[in-house]
Design a protein around this motif. Sequence first.
Motif, PDB file in Angstrom:
ATOM      1  N   VAL A 190       0.864  -1.188   0.000  1.00  0.00           N
ATOM      2  CA  VAL A 190       0.000   0.000   0.000  1.00  0.00           C
ATOM      3  C   VAL A 190       0.897   1.232   0.000  1.00  0.00           C
ATOM      4  O   VAL A 190       1.833   1.325   0.781  1.00  0.00           O
ATOM      5  CB  VAL A 190      -0.922   0.022   1.233  1.00  0.00           C
ATOM      6  CG1 VAL A 190      -1.794   1.278   1.242  1.00  0.00           C
ATOM      7  CG2 VAL A 190      -1.790  -1.231   1.273  1.00  0.00           C
ATOM      8  N   ARG A 191       0.587   2.189  -0.874  1.00  0.00           N
ATOM      9  CA  ARG A 191       1.367   3.419  -1.058  1.00  0.00           C
ATOM     10  C   ARG A 191       2.762   3.093  -1.619  1.00  0.00           C
ATOM     11  O   ARG A 191       3.770   3.272  -0.976  1.00  0.00           O
ATOM     12  CB  ARG A 191       1.483   4.223   0.243  1.00  0.00           C
ATOM     13  CG  ARG A 191       0.168   4.721   0.773  1.00  0.00           C
ATOM     14  CD  ARG A 191       0.257   5.987   1.609  1.00  0.00           C
ATOM     15  NE  ARG A 191       1.338   6.040   2.536  1.00  0.00           N
ATOM     16  CZ  ARG A 191       1.211   5.980   3.870  1.00  0.00           C
ATOM     17  NH1 ARG A 191       0.007   5.835   4.408  1.00  0.00           N
ATOM     18  NH2 ARG A 191       2.255   6.078   4.652  1.00  0.00           N
ATOM     19  N   VAL A 192       2.761   2.622  -2.833  1.00  0.00           N
ATOM     20  CA  VAL A 192       4.020   2.333  -3.530  1.00  0.00           C
ATOM     21  C   VAL A 192       4.584   3.606  -4.143  1.00  0.00           C
ATOM     22  O   VAL A 192       5.735   3.976  -3.903  1.00  0.00           O
ATOM     23  CB  VAL A 192       3.808   1.265  -4.623  1.00  0.00           C
ATOM     24  CG1 VAL A 192       5.101   1.020  -5.392  1.00  0.00           C
ATOM     25  CG2 VAL A 192       3.296  -0.035  -4.000  1.00  0.00           C
ATOM     26  N   PHE A 193       3.771   4.307  -4.937  1.00  0.00           N
ATOM     27  CA  PHE A 193       4.231   5.499  -5.657  1.00  0.00           C
ATOM     28  C   PHE A 193       3.943   6.798  -4.915  1.00  0.00           C
ATOM     29  O   PHE A 193       4.605   7.801  -5.160  1.00  0.00           O
ATOM     30  CB  PHE A 193       3.561   5.563  -7.039  1.00  0.00           C
ATOM     31  CG  PHE A 193       3.847   4.376  -7.914  1.00  0.00           C
ATOM     32  CD1 PHE A 193       5.144   3.970  -8.176  1.00  0.00           C
ATOM     33  CD2 PHE A 193       2.805   3.657  -8.483  1.00  0.00           C
ATOM     34  CE1 PHE A 193       5.403   2.877  -8.985  1.00  0.00           C
ATOM     35  CE2 PHE A 193       3.049   2.567  -9.296  1.00  0.00           C
ATOM     36  CZ  PHE A 193       4.351   2.171  -9.545  1.00  0.00           C
ATOM     37  N   THR A 194       2.966   6.797  -4.050  1.00  0.00           N
ATOM     38  CA  THR A 194       2.484   8.058  -3.485  1.00  0.00           C
ATOM     39  C   THR A 194       2.973   8.343  -2.073  1.00  0.00           C
ATOM     40  O   THR A 194       2.643   9.385  -1.515  1.00  0.00           O
ATOM     41  CB  THR A 194       0.943   8.076  -3.467  1.00  0.00           C
ATOM     42  OG1 THR A 194       0.473   6.946  -2.707  1.00  0.00           O
ATOM     43  CG2 THR A 194       0.392   7.990  -4.884  1.00  0.00           C
ATOM     44  N   ASP A 195       3.741   7.455  -1.488  1.00  0.00           N
ATOM     45  CA  ASP A 195       4.118   7.643  -0.089  1.00  0.00           C
ATOM     46  C   ASP A 195       4.979   8.877   0.126  1.00  0.00           C
ATOM     47  O   ASP A 195       4.932   9.490   1.190  1.00  0.00           O
ATOM     48  CB  ASP A 195       4.857   6.410   0.435  1.00  0.00           C
ATOM     49  CG  ASP A 195       5.098   6.491   1.926  1.00  0.00           C
ATOM     50  OD1 ASP A 195       4.119   6.684   2.666  1.00  0.00           O
ATOM     51  OD2 ASP A 195       6.262   6.378   2.348  1.00  0.00           O
ATOM     52  N   ALA A 196       5.787   9.243  -0.876  1.00  0.00           N
ATOM     53  CA  ALA A 196       6.673  10.399  -0.720  1.00  0.00           C
ATOM     54  C   ALA A 196       5.975  11.724  -1.009  1.00  0.00           C
ATOM     55  O   ALA A 196       6.574  12.790  -0.836  1.00  0.00           O
ATOM     56  CB  ALA A 196       7.887  10.258  -1.639  1.00  0.00           C
ATOM     57  N   ALA A 197       4.716  11.685  -1.437  1.00  0.00           N
ATOM     58  CA  ALA A 197       3.992  12.934  -1.705  1.00  0.00           C
ATOM     59  C   ALA A 197       3.802  13.707  -0.408  1.00  0.00           C
ATOM     60  O   ALA A 197       3.523  13.120   0.638  1.00  0.00           O
ATOM     61  CB  ALA A 197       2.640  12.627  -2.333  1.00  0.00           C
ATOM     62  N   GLU A 217      -1.427   2.421  -8.504  1.00  0.00           N
ATOM     63  CA  GLU A 217      -1.169   1.982  -7.131  1.00  0.00           C
ATOM     64  C   GLU A 217      -1.718   0.568  -6.901  1.00  0.00           C
ATOM     65  O   GLU A 217      -1.079  -0.249  -6.229  1.00  0.00           O
ATOM     66  CB  GLU A 217      -1.791   2.955  -6.137  1.00  0.00           C
ATOM     67  CG  GLU A 217      -0.999   4.227  -5.915  1.00  0.00           C
ATOM     68  CD  GLU A 217       0.226   4.005  -5.029  1.00  0.00           C
ATOM     69  OE1 GLU A 217       0.399   2.891  -4.489  1.00  0.00           O
ATOM     70  OE2 GLU A 217       1.027   4.950  -4.883  1.00  0.00           O
ATOM     71  N   GLU A 218      -2.884   0.299  -7.445  1.00  0.00           N
ATOM     72  CA  GLU A 218      -3.492  -1.017  -7.242  1.00  0.00           C
ATOM     73  C   GLU A 218      -2.654  -2.113  -7.884  1.00  0.00           C
ATOM     74  O   GLU A 218      -2.409  -3.166  -7.262  1.00  0.00           O
ATOM     75  CB  GLU A 218      -4.910  -1.030  -7.801  1.00  0.00           C
ATOM     76  CG  GLU A 218      -5.670  -2.298  -7.486  1.00  0.00           C
ATOM     77  CD  GLU A 218      -7.155  -2.189  -7.785  1.00  0.00           C
ATOM     78  OE1 GLU A 218      -7.923  -2.994  -7.239  1.00  0.00           O
ATOM     79  OE2 GLU A 218      -7.536  -1.298  -8.567  1.00  0.00           O
ATOM     80  N   ARG A 219      -2.193  -1.875  -9.092  1.00  0.00           N
ATOM     81  CA  ARG A 219      -1.366  -2.887  -9.754  1.00  0.00           C
ATOM     82  C   ARG A 219      -0.037  -3.060  -9.054  1.00  0.00           C
ATOM     83  O   ARG A 219       0.427  -4.181  -8.843  1.00  0.00           O
ATOM     84  CB  ARG A 219      -1.140  -2.498 -11.219  1.00  0.00           C
ATOM     85  CG  ARG A 219      -2.352  -2.686 -12.094  1.00  0.00           C
ATOM     86  CD  ARG A 219      -1.976  -2.697 -13.563  1.00  0.00           C
ATOM     87  NE  ARG A 219      -1.020  -3.740 -13.886  1.00  0.00           N
ATOM     88  CZ  ARG A 219      -0.575  -3.978 -15.120  1.00  0.00           C
ATOM     89  NH1 ARG A 219      -0.993  -3.230 -16.133  1.00  0.00           N
ATOM     90  NH2 ARG A 219       0.284  -4.948 -15.342  1.00  0.00           N
ATOM     91  N   ALA A 220       0.587  -1.954  -8.670  1.00  0.00           N
ATOM     92  CA  ALA A 220       1.876  -2.035  -7.995  1.00  0.00           C
ATOM     93  C   ALA A 220       1.742  -2.757  -6.659  1.00  0.00           C
ATOM     94  O   ALA A 220       2.656  -3.470  -6.233  1.00  0.00           O
ATOM     95  CB  ALA A 220       2.449  -0.635  -7.777  1.00  0.00           C
ATOM     96  N   GLY A 221       0.604  -2.585  -5.998  1.00  0.00           N
ATOM     97  CA  GLY A 221       0.401  -3.200  -4.701  1.00  0.00           C
ATOM     98  C   GLY A 221       0.245  -4.699  -4.731  1.00  0.00           C
ATOM     99  O   GLY A 221       0.314  -5.355  -3.684  1.00  0.00           O
ATOM    100  N   ARG A 222       0.069  -5.268  -5.920  1.00  0.00           N
ATOM    101  CA  ARG A 222      -0.103  -6.717  -6.010  1.00  0.00           C
ATOM    102  C   ARG A 222       0.993  -7.384  -6.839  1.00  0.00           C
ATOM    103  O   ARG A 222       0.980  -8.615  -6.987  1.00  0.00           O
ATOM    104  CB  ARG A 222      -1.490  -7.054  -6.579  1.00  0.00           C
ATOM    105  CG  ARG A 222      -1.698  -6.631  -8.001  1.00  0.00           C
ATOM    106  CD  ARG A 222      -3.071  -7.051  -8.539  1.00  0.00           C
ATOM    107  NE  ARG A 222      -4.162  -6.375  -7.874  1.00  0.00           N
ATOM    108  CZ  ARG A 222      -5.094  -7.012  -7.149  1.00  0.00           C
ATOM    109  NH1 ARG A 222      -5.053  -8.315  -6.991  1.00  0.00           N
ATOM    110  NH2 ARG A 222      -6.069  -6.329  -6.574  1.00  0.00           N
TER     111      ARG A 222
END
Length: 239
Positions: A190-197, A217-222
């Motif tokens: 959860v929060r692969v690309f957006t955590d640093a925002a 995010e959904e695809r990256a999370g799985r």
Amino acid sequence: MVARQLAERIGTHFGERATAAPLRVLDVGCGQGTQALRLARAGHLVTGLDSDPVTLGAAQAQLAAEPPEVRERVRLLGGDGHQCGRWFGAGSFDLVLCHGVLMYLPDPDPMIASLARMLAPGGLLSLLARNGDALAMRAGLTGDWRAALQAFDNDHYANRLGLTARADRLADLARTLSEVSVPLRHWYGVRVFTDAAPDHAALPVDGRQLAQLLEAEERAGREDPYRQVAALLHLVGTK
């Protein structure tokens, strides 16, 4: 993302039962009631438990704004998840959630063992924890090199609220789940690309861009290797 992932697992695991009859749900550390209310709106019977009276008050205020049929499906209690046995018998729930709690505990194992006892045979346990295998990612991506270096050899960190919290590693949590007879079946990032925002970052105004963000995010999370460096781990075990 957590709501989508949880809905997927409920639908896959319980199948038609999830729509034909309400699940008995325990949400430990329910916070403001985000997941509890979603599940109640879907027709399930939800018990929310939280030890913080301020947070629990916020959940009660959210619940008060819901339609009567939703309010009837929810009860909110003040208490600690370690003490579930004070209120509930073993095997009382089909689905137990513990999201955003483990990082504030010195040791996650007693809590997980307590939650496992609450599960009925065939029940699901959903945990959301800080990812100790990628603790340096946020600091590194934001250019805080000192914090990034410290994170490599540390399982503690300062969260966005300024509180000191603790991270867990996937392998450790999987081992604990196996020991309490609720083996890990699925896990997500959860929060692969957006955590640093930054906290003040606005959502995309364009609805298509927001949909693309969520899909990414959904695809990256799985998918590996992306989910391995997510800020949070969402683990689902089955009794």
